[in-house]
Design a protein around this motif. Sequence first.
Motif, PDB file in Angstrom:
ATOM      1  N   HIS A 114       0.841  -1.205   0.000  1.00  0.00           N
ATOM      2  CA  HIS A 114       0.000   0.000   0.000  1.00  0.00           C
ATOM      3  C   HIS A 114       0.871   1.249   0.000  1.00  0.00           C
ATOM      4  O   HIS A 114       1.823   1.356   0.756  1.00  0.00           O
ATOM      5  CB  HIS A 114      -0.928  -0.010   1.219  1.00  0.00           C
ATOM      6  N   GLU A 115       0.527   2.202  -0.865  1.00  0.00           N
ATOM      7  CA  GLU A 115       1.348   3.393  -1.029  1.00  0.00           C
ATOM      8  C   GLU A 115       0.917   4.562  -0.163  1.00  0.00           C
ATOM      9  O   GLU A 115       1.683   5.489   0.053  1.00  0.00           O
ATOM     10  CB  GLU A 115       1.335   3.817  -2.509  1.00  0.00           C
ATOM     11  N   GLY A 116      -0.317   4.565   0.310  1.00  0.00           N
ATOM     12  CA  GLY A 116      -0.825   5.698   1.088  1.00  0.00           C
ATOM     13  C   GLY A 116      -0.240   5.727   2.496  1.00  0.00           C
ATOM     14  O   GLY A 116       0.568   4.886   2.880  1.00  0.00           O
ATOM     15  N   PRO A 117      -0.651   6.729   3.254  1.00  0.00           N
ATOM     16  CA  PRO A 117      -0.148   6.831   4.629  1.00  0.00           C
ATOM     17  C   PRO A 117      -0.611   5.641   5.466  1.00  0.00           C
ATOM     18  O   PRO A 117      -1.721   5.147   5.294  1.00  0.00           O
ATOM     19  CB  PRO A 117      -0.762   8.138   5.146  1.00  0.00           C
ATOM     20  N   GLN A 118       0.266   5.198   6.331  1.00  0.00           N
ATOM     21  CA  GLN A 118      -0.028   4.056   7.193  1.00  0.00           C
ATOM     22  C   GLN A 118       0.409   4.372   8.618  1.00  0.00           C
ATOM     23  O   GLN A 118       1.370   5.107   8.825  1.00  0.00           O
ATOM     24  CB  GLN A 118       0.741   2.816   6.741  1.00  0.00           C
ATOM     25  N   ALA A 119      -0.291   3.814   9.540  1.00  0.00           N
ATOM     26  CA  ALA A 119       0.107   3.910  10.944  1.00  0.00           C
ATOM     27  C   ALA A 119      -0.024   2.518  11.542  1.00  0.00           C
ATOM     28  O   ALA A 119      -1.037   1.857  11.376  1.00  0.00           O
ATOM     29  CB  ALA A 119      -0.775   4.898  11.690  1.00  0.00           C
ATOM     30  N   HIS A 120       1.014   2.074  12.161  1.00  0.00           N
ATOM     31  CA  HIS A 120       1.006   0.767  12.813  1.00  0.00           C
ATOM     32  C   HIS A 120       1.117   0.989  14.315  1.00  0.00           C
ATOM     33  O   HIS A 120       2.021   1.681  14.781  1.00  0.00           O
ATOM     34  CB  HIS A 120       2.180  -0.095  12.336  1.00  0.00           C
ATOM     35  N   VAL A 121       0.195   0.405  15.046  1.00  0.00           N
ATOM     36  CA  VAL A 121       0.224   0.482  16.502  1.00  0.00           C
ATOM     37  C   VAL A 121       0.440  -0.937  17.006  1.00  0.00           C
ATOM     38  O   VAL A 121      -0.390  -1.814  16.764  1.00  0.00           O
ATOM     39  CB  VAL A 121      -1.097   1.047  17.075  1.00  0.00           C
ATOM     40  N   GLN A 122       1.542  -1.145  17.641  1.00  0.00           N
ATOM     41  CA  GLN A 122       1.841  -2.480  18.125  1.00  0.00           C
ATOM     42  C   GLN A 122       1.567  -2.534  19.623  1.00  0.00           C
ATOM     43  O   GLN A 122       2.104  -1.740  20.401  1.00  0.00           O
ATOM     44  CB  GLN A 122       3.299  -2.836  17.851  1.00  0.00           C
ATOM     45  N   LEU A 123       0.680  -3.435  19.998  1.00  0.00           N
ATOM     46  CA  LEU A 123       0.337  -3.601  21.403  1.00  0.00           C
ATOM     47  C   LEU A 123       1.107  -4.796  21.956  1.00  0.00           C
ATOM     48  O   LEU A 123       1.074  -5.868  21.377  1.00  0.00           O
ATOM     49  CB  LEU A 123      -1.164  -3.838  21.569  1.00  0.00           C
ATOM     50  N   GLY A 124       1.758  -4.582  23.035  1.00  0.00           N
ATOM     51  CA  GLY A 124       2.489  -5.656  23.681  1.00  0.00           C
ATOM     52  C   GLY A 124       1.818  -6.028  24.985  1.00  0.00           C
ATOM     53  O   GLY A 124       0.733  -5.551  25.305  1.00  0.00           O
ATOM     54  N   PRO A 125       2.459  -6.862  25.744  1.00  0.00           N
ATOM     55  CA  PRO A 125       1.891  -7.240  27.036  1.00  0.00           C
ATOM     56  C   PRO A 125       1.934  -6.071  28.025  1.00  0.00           C
ATOM     57  O   PRO A 125       2.681  -5.108  27.839  1.00  0.00           O
ATOM     58  CB  PRO A 125       2.802  -8.379  27.498  1.00  0.00           C
ATOM     59  N   LEU A 126       1.121  -6.173  29.047  1.00  0.00           N
ATOM     60  CA  LEU A 126       1.136  -5.182  30.115  1.00  0.00           C
ATOM     61  C   LEU A 126       2.432  -5.320  30.906  1.00  0.00           C
ATOM     62  O   LEU A 126       2.966  -6.428  31.054  1.00  0.00           O
ATOM     63  CB  LEU A 126      -0.043  -5.408  31.069  1.00  0.00           C
ATOM     64  N   SER A 127       2.912  -4.210  31.424  1.00  0.00           N
ATOM     65  CA  SER A 127       4.054  -4.275  32.336  1.00  0.00           C
ATOM     66  C   SER A 127       3.564  -4.910  33.645  1.00  0.00           C
ATOM     67  O   SER A 127       2.346  -5.053  33.859  1.00  0.00           O
ATOM     68  CB  SER A 127       4.587  -2.867  32.619  1.00  0.00           C
ATOM     69  N   GLU A 128       4.477  -5.256  34.518  1.00  0.00           N
ATOM     70  CA  GLU A 128       4.063  -5.850  35.791  1.00  0.00           C
ATOM     71  C   GLU A 128       3.205  -4.872  36.587  1.00  0.00           C
ATOM     72  O   GLU A 128       2.189  -5.256  37.169  1.00  0.00           O
ATOM     73  CB  GLU A 128       5.282  -6.284  36.610  1.00  0.00           C
ATOM     74  N   GLU A 129       3.574  -3.608  36.561  1.00  0.00           N
ATOM     75  CA  GLU A 129       2.792  -2.598  37.282  1.00  0.00           C
ATOM     76  C   GLU A 129       1.383  -2.475  36.689  1.00  0.00           C
ATOM     77  O   GLU A 129       0.390  -2.399  37.420  1.00  0.00           O
ATOM     78  CB  GLU A 129       3.508  -1.246  37.225  1.00  0.00           C
ATOM     79  N   GLU A 130       1.279  -2.462  35.364  1.00  0.00           N
ATOM     80  CA  GLU A 130      -0.031  -2.379  34.711  1.00  0.00           C
ATOM     81  C   GLU A 130      -0.869  -3.620  34.999  1.00  0.00           C
ATOM     82  O   GLU A 130      -2.076  -3.540  35.243  1.00  0.00           O
ATOM     83  CB  GLU A 130       0.138  -2.203  33.200  1.00  0.00           C
ATOM     84  N   LEU A 176       3.549 -13.627  36.803  1.00  0.00           N
ATOM     85  CA  LEU A 176       4.481 -14.711  36.474  1.00  0.00           C
ATOM     86  C   LEU A 176       3.859 -15.672  35.461  1.00  0.00           C
ATOM     87  O   LEU A 176       4.503 -16.074  34.489  1.00  0.00           O
ATOM     88  CB  LEU A 176       4.879 -15.466  37.750  1.00  0.00           C
ATOM     89  N   LEU A 177       2.597 -16.009  35.659  1.00  0.00           N
ATOM     90  CA  LEU A 177       1.935 -16.983  34.787  1.00  0.00           C
ATOM     91  C   LEU A 177       1.413 -16.387  33.483  1.00  0.00           C
ATOM     92  O   LEU A 177       1.365 -17.071  32.460  1.00  0.00           O
ATOM     93  CB  LEU A 177       0.778 -17.650  35.526  1.00  0.00           C
ATOM     94  N   THR A 178       0.989 -15.130  33.518  1.00  0.00           N
ATOM     95  CA  THR A 178       0.340 -14.544  32.337  1.00  0.00           C
ATOM     96  C   THR A 178       1.263 -13.689  31.496  1.00  0.00           C
ATOM     97  O   THR A 178       0.927 -13.369  30.354  1.00  0.00           O
ATOM     98  CB  THR A 178      -0.854 -13.665  32.750  1.00  0.00           C
ATOM     99  N   GLN A 179       2.392 -13.286  32.055  1.00  0.00           N
ATOM    100  CA  GLN A 179       3.350 -12.417  31.358  1.00  0.00           C
ATOM    101  C   GLN A 179       2.680 -11.153  30.815  1.00  0.00           C
ATOM    102  O   GLN A 179       3.045 -10.646  29.763  1.00  0.00           O
ATOM    103  CB  GLN A 179       4.061 -13.175  30.242  1.00  0.00           C
ATOM    104  N   GLY A 180       1.651 -10.664  31.534  1.00  0.00           N
ATOM    105  CA  GLY A 180       1.023  -9.395  31.184  1.00  0.00           C
ATOM    106  C   GLY A 180      -0.033  -9.463  30.102  1.00  0.00           C
ATOM    107  O   GLY A 180      -0.521  -8.431  29.650  1.00  0.00           O
ATOM    108  N   ASN A 181      -0.442 -10.653  29.686  1.00  0.00           N
ATOM    109  CA  ASN A 181      -1.517 -10.767  28.706  1.00  0.00           C
ATOM    110  C   ASN A 181      -2.834 -10.482  29.429  1.00  0.00           C
ATOM    111  O   ASN A 181      -3.241 -11.241  30.304  1.00  0.00           O
ATOM    112  CB  ASN A 181      -1.533 -12.174  28.110  1.00  0.00           C
TER     113      ASN A 181
END
Length: 176
Positions: free
Chosen positions: A28-44, A69-74
């Motif tokens: 695709h040639e038009g403008p693009q924005a990619h937002v990558q969501l990762g796991p939550l931090s331990e605090e989150e 520990l078990l979910t790794q922030g998912n």
Amino acid sequence: LGKLLLMGSYRSNEVSHEHPLQQRILQHEGPQAHVQLGPLSEEESNTLVEHLLDENGIQVNRLERMTYLLTQGNPFYVREYLNFCLTKEIFRPDESGESWIFDSAKAHSASLSHGIASLVSERILELQTETRQLLLVASVVGNEVPLAAIDFLLRERNVNTPLLRSLSELSEKHLI
């Protein structure tokens, strides 16, 4: 054709660069924005646990550590693990009902040999046969299914499922 906004989501670890979706996006040639969501931090993750339980304190802190520990922030797995802990009484009110107990011995001995993802599968297997059939039919349609569509699909497959009872069971098990 006027302007078009196309928005989508996918799991980057499940879509390789050779995948047709990736190829289309890259071409695709038009403008693009990619937002990558990762796991939550331990605090989150800890904040999510406190909000979901509407509790805090030493016992909640112990539960938060095990949860991360078990979910790794998912976030989905955080919710599933909390539900598991409450159902199996790993995290439960004390005898007075005024505070909470996190039973770490029970948590360590709990059967999670197939990981957190297996918790949803186990809950589905506990459903009545008719309800599992309803879930199977509805899952093919998508994440939002009109009742008329479910009714039609069940009749097409000659499945005699009491719709209201099955929907109630799915709601009680927090599967819908």
